[in-house]
Design an enzyme around this catalytic site. Structure first.
Site, PDB file in Angstrom:
ATOM      1  CD  GLU A   1      -4.638  -2.888  -6.765  1.00 45.42           C
ATOM      2  OE1 GLU A   1      -4.967  -2.592  -6.490  1.00 45.42           O
ATOM      3  OE2 GLU A   1      -3.844  -4.890  -6.836  1.00 45.42           O
TER       4      GLU A   1
ATOM      5  CG  ASP B   1      -9.391  -1.795  -6.886  1.00 42.51           C
ATOM      6  OD1 ASP B   1     -10.150  -2.655  -7.627  1.00 42.51           O
ATOM      7  OD2 ASP B   1      -8.124  -1.789  -6.277  1.00 42.51           O
TER       8      ASP B   1
ATOM      9  CE  LYS C   1      -4.093  -1.535   0.272  1.00 43.36           C
ATOM     10  NZ  LYS C   1      -5.362  -1.322  -0.775  1.00 43.36           N
TER      11      LYS C   1
ATOM     12  CG  ASP D   1      -4.027  -0.318  -3.507  1.00 41.42           C
ATOM     13  OD1 ASP D   1      -4.189  -0.303  -4.931  1.00 41.42           O
ATOM     14  OD2 ASP D   1      -4.838  -1.414  -3.342  1.00 41.42           O
TER      15      ASP D   1
ATOM     16  CE  LYS E   1     -10.207  -5.169  -4.192  1.00 44.97           C
ATOM     17  NZ  LYS E   1      -9.920  -4.014  -3.931  1.00 44.97           N
TER      18      LYS E   1
END
Length: 333
Positions: free
Chosen positions: A196, A219, A147, A171, A243
């Site tokens: 992402e 995403d 992250k 991300d 997702k």
């Protein structure tokens, strides 16, 4: 077959290490479960991926519960005999994909024999605490997703000292701006597989020369197949994170995988800090991904889980068996 009863449950466990993202810090994972009962008394569970608040998405645990309550009242005792007919029952939920995905997870189990299988292990590191580092050293994932933080370059150097080879993903959760262009260009030297969602406004990619930052993955903006195709055609997007909770369920993701591959895009299946039921289906879908999905071993995030042994690490891969929900751990909601 008919649906005769619906039950809601709440479940919450603390994270072993708090989850630090560009948007929020999480200490617990609150989760909604549903139980659908058919006219033969069989029970089928669905796990909702929405969060308690709207920090990540406008659908929350409370809003999903409200939508599913109304949906069930509209569909109680309706007859259906096939999976395709069951999916027709959720046509009204196109605008509430998290609610639809929760129901579809339960409906899928009514008509499919769930297999045992293994998948590659893709870990997510948030904050990179000492406890997380020790976990990564012990489990040696195929892919590590880090992250974004202001200390991203330092954290990458720390990860590079690990004694095993892994693919690196970043991300950013739409948190970057023009002032971060230099950092992004530095990342291009770090063999990052993809990053992402660097920008809230995807048009900022027009200000970046091709090849000067890592490949971009969708995403948060991957909300429908039509939107995804439009964006990968307009911008230099190579990877799409799919997702189920965002697209509307298992069936929507299966369709998207096949369609996007025909458009030349790489596909990754994303997770949502899930418990064992949802993690099984994320892993099942991840078998068709081009890169390792967000699939972690049992015990990675939580000490306890409602599904035992969901993702057992063995020789670098995660082994999954059909999930059995321990209803005694769930609290009526």
């Amino acid at each position: 077959m008919k649906l005769t009863a619906l039950h809601f449950y709440k479940y919450s466990e603390p994270f072993k290490s708090q989850i630090v993202t560009p948007k929020v810090t999480l200490t617990h994972r609150d989760c909604l479960f549903i139980e659908l009962i058919d006219d033969k008394g069989n029970a089928y569970f669905g796990e909702c991926n929405a969060f308690q608040t709207d920090w990540y998405d406008h659908e929350t645990i409370a809003s999903v519960k409200h939508v599913i309550e109304q949906w069930f009242e509209d569909n109680r005792n309706k007859s259906f005999e096939t999976y395709e007919a069951a999916l027709k029952l959720v046509d009204s939920l196109e605008n509430t994909p998290a609610a639809r995905a929760t129901i579809v997870m339960a409906l899928y189990q009514m008509f499919h024999v769930l297999p045992s299988f293994s998948v590659a292990y893709g870990a997510t590191a948030s904050g990179l605490s000492n406890k997380q580092l020790e976990s990564l050293k012990a489990t040696k994932p195929t892919r590590i997703k880090l992250k974004w933080t202001p200390q991203i370059m330092h954290q990458i150097r720390v990860l590079r000292e690990l004694d095993f080879h892994f693919q690196l993903v970043i991300d950013a959760n739409e948190s970057l701006d023009r002032q971060d262009f230099t950092q992004l260009q530095l990342l291009a030297r770090e063999q990052v597989l993809y990053i992402e969602e660097p920008f809230k406004d995807i048009s900022m990619l027009d200000e970046v020369a091709d090849g000067t930052i890592p490949p971009i993955a969708l995403d948060e903006k991957a909300t429908s197949l039509l939107d995804i195709i439009n964006l990968i055609e307009l911008y230099n997007v190579k990877v799409v994170v799919l997702k189920p909770f965002r697209l509307g369920g298992i069936d929507k993701v299966q369709t998207a995988i096949d369609t996007l591959k025909s458009h030349g895009a790489k596909v990754v299946i994303g997770g949502m800090y899930e418990y064992g039921l949802s993690r099984y289906f994320t892993a099942m879908l991840a078998r068709k991904g081009d890169y390792p999905g967000d699939v972690t071993p049992a015990g990675y995030y939580f000490e306890q889980d409602v599904v035992a042994h969901s993702g057992i690490l063995k020789e670098g891969r995660l082994e999954f068996r059909p999930p059995l929900v321990d209803i005694t751990q769930l609290q009526p909601y």
